[in-house]
Scaffold this active site. Structure first.
Site, PDB file in Angstrom:
ATOM      1  N   THR A 113     108.366 -16.765  38.075  1.00 41.70           N
ATOM      2  CA  THR A 113     110.125 -16.305  37.353  1.00 41.70           C
ATOM      3  C   THR A 113     110.939 -17.164  38.325  1.00 41.70           C
ATOM      4  OG1 THR A 113     109.605 -13.826  38.374  1.00 41.70           O
ATOM      5  CG2 THR A 113     111.308 -14.013  38.441  1.00 41.70           C
ATOM      6  N   ILE A 134     102.635 -11.397  46.249  1.00 45.24           N
ATOM      7  CA  ILE A 134     101.401 -10.639  47.515  1.00 45.24           C
ATOM      8  C   ILE A 134     100.273 -12.302  47.662  1.00 45.24           C
ATOM      9  CG2 ILE A 134     101.045  -8.286  46.584  1.00 45.24           C
ATOM     10  CD1 ILE A 134      98.473  -9.477  44.878  1.00 45.24           C
ATOM     11  N   ASP A 135     100.695 -13.418  46.783  1.00 48.06           N
ATOM     12  CA  ASP A 135      99.976 -14.725  46.983  1.00 48.06           C
ATOM     13  C   ASP A 135     100.667 -15.265  47.447  1.00 48.06           C
ATOM     14  OD1 ASP A 135      98.693 -13.318  44.441  1.00 48.06           O
ATOM     15  OD2 ASP A 135      99.622 -14.150  43.864  1.00 48.06           O
ATOM     16  N   GLY A 178      95.368 -13.596  44.301  1.00 49.33           N
ATOM     17  CA  GLY A 178      95.835 -15.154  44.912  1.00 49.33           C
ATOM     18  C   GLY A 178      96.253 -15.760  44.909  1.00 49.33           C
TER      19      GLY A 178
HETATM   20  O1  F6P Z   1     101.169 -13.531  41.072  1.00 51.19           O
HETATM   21  C1  F6P Z   1     100.057 -11.551  41.786  1.00 51.19           C
HETATM   22  C2  F6P Z   1      98.314 -11.494  41.328  1.00 51.19           C
HETATM   23  O2  F6P Z   1      98.249 -10.254  41.092  1.00 51.19           O
HETATM   24  C3  F6P Z   1      98.040 -13.026  41.339  1.00 51.19           C
HETATM   25  O3  F6P Z   1      97.265 -12.349  42.716  1.00 51.19           O
HETATM   26  C4  F6P Z   1      96.484 -12.294  40.352  1.00 51.19           C
HETATM   27  O4  F6P Z   1      96.066 -13.514  39.770  1.00 51.19           O
HETATM   28  C5  F6P Z   1      97.923 -12.278  39.496  1.00 51.19           C
HETATM   29  O5  F6P Z   1      98.617 -11.237  39.569  1.00 51.19           O
HETATM   30  C6  F6P Z   1      96.911 -10.741  38.389  1.00 51.19           C
HETATM   31  O6  F6P Z   1      98.235 -10.907  37.141  1.00 51.19           O
HETATM   32  P1  F6P Z   1      98.319  -9.493  36.338  1.00 51.19           P
HETATM   33  O7  F6P Z   1      98.911  -8.460  36.636  1.00 51.19           O
HETATM   34  O8  F6P Z   1      98.926 -10.061  34.595  1.00 51.19           O
HETATM   35  O9  F6P Z   1      96.633  -8.988  36.011  1.00 51.19           O
END
Ligand code: F6P
Length: 357
Positions: A113, A134-135, A178
């Site tokens: 973003t 959260i990462d 992460g």
């Molecule tokens: O960036 C946050 C996150 O939850 C990561 O930890 C994870 O790899 C990814 O998003 C999962 O993405 P999505 O919601 O597109 O499955």
């Protein structure tokens, strides 16, 4: 005449988004000469011109709510799926921005973003951003909101796995989210007292991990808890991937290898091994007080900057202060755990195995 500001949430949802929306909104509405609209489902809503007016009633009672009241998506302005094709919709977004007579836009999101918001700023729009993920991998902020809540959830999982691992004398591996970084695994692993913590920043050697577990067995400890970040890779895999290009590396890192790691550790240690992949529960539910306070202070300060007609910044948390960081600085780089981070030192000093030695 009242100034119109738009707000949107983009990327994976995160606890604290609603309290951030509330903070930006309440501060602007309190100033009387602002009206706020929320675009739905991230940049897609901006492109399709779908929005709701965020009045005081709308913003009331949302501080405790997880997710985002505006909806989110991973759609990017310059790469948007439209009618079965991937299209650059930046021009449409710019057109909608002007058609609605927006004074500016506030985008709440993670690393992607920040990049996309910078692109919109380069296209001439007034943009401010807040760091959520959260990462915890957004550059130039000590912490992003959502991280503390996710860490609390993951730590509780580590706590709970201890009793069952201990009862059955097992190795239990917990995989955290992460993306490409290990902040969530390191934080929850250390807070939960894990015996092994595996991170993308430190490729691991399965034999080193197995030796650490066998050492514990010799010391009379009949169970072991391993916390592994979803992006962690073995040394042998890192070597292969170094020869590949960067994109393939990222894709490979994000395919779970935890069941294979479990099988390997079982084979090397002779101990029964189980896997828990924590998944989306880490992003769910009500934000912690820390995340509420962080998102509230970032959001209110962002609105204060908007009132001064200051645009083109991400509001960041640095050394206990909220500061504006130019978008061009935050767009692009990823905040990995530095090799000399004090939490890595704490882990090593206590004998926690990080998989490398
Ligand atoms: O960036 C946050 C996150 O939850 C990561 O930890 C994870 O790899 C990814 O998003 C999962 O993405 P999505 O919601 O597109 O499955």
């Amino acid at each position: 005449m009242s100034k119109l500001v738009g707000i949107l949430t983009s990327g994976g949802d995160t606890p604290g988004l609603n309290s951030a929306i509330r903070a930006v909104g309440k501060t602007l509405l309190h100033a009387d000469d602002y009206t706020l609209i929320g675009f739905l489902d991230g940049y897609r809503g901006l492109m399709e011109n779908r929005f709701v007016e965020l009045n005081d009633a709308f913003l009331s009672g949302i501080i405790t709510r997880g997710g985002t009241i505006l909806g989110s998506s991973r759609d990017k302005p310059h790469k948007m799926p439209v009618g079965g094709k991937i299209m650059d919709m930046t021009d449409v977004i710019v057109e909608n921005y002007h058609k609605n007579h927006l004074s500016g836009l506030v985008c709440l999101g993670g690393g992607g973003t920040q990049k996309n918001s910078y692109r919109l700023a380069q296209a001439g729009l007034n943009v401010m951003t807040l760091p959520k993920t959260i990462d915890n991998d957004v550059m130039h902020t000590d912490v992003s909101f959502g991280y503390d809540t996710a860490m609390m959830i993951a730590t509780e999982a580590v706590d709970r796995l201890h009793s069952t691992a201990s009862s059955h004398h097992r190795i239990i591996i917990l995989e955290t989210m992460g993306h490409k970084v290990g902040w969530l695994a390191l934080g929850s692993g250390l807070a939960g007292g894990a015996d092994v913590i595996l991170l993308p920043e430190i490729p691991y050697d399965e034999q080193v991990v197995a030796d650490a577990i066998l050492r514990r067995t010799r010391e009379g400890k009949k169970f072991s808890i391993v916390v592994v970040a979803e992006g962690a890779i073995s040394k042998s895999m890192a070597k292969v991937l170094d020869e590949e290009n960067g994109k393939e590396k990222v894709e490979a890192m994000l395919k779970t290898r935890t069941p294979q790691l479990a099988a390997k550790l079982e084979q090397l240690t002779g101990r029964e091994t189980r896997v828990t992949i924590l998944g989306y529960v880490q992003r769910g539910g009500t934000p912690t007080p820390y995340d509420r306070l962080l998102s509230t202070s970032l959001g209110t300060r962002c609105a204060e900057e908007i009132k001064k007609d200051k645009w083109g910044f991400m509001m960041a948390y640095q050394d206990t202060k909220i500061v504006p960081v130019p978008l061009e600085k935050v767009a692009g780089p990823v905040k990995y755990i530095p090799k000399n981070h004090y939490l890595l030192d704490s882990a090593r000093n206590m004998g926690v195995c990080l998989g490398d030695k």
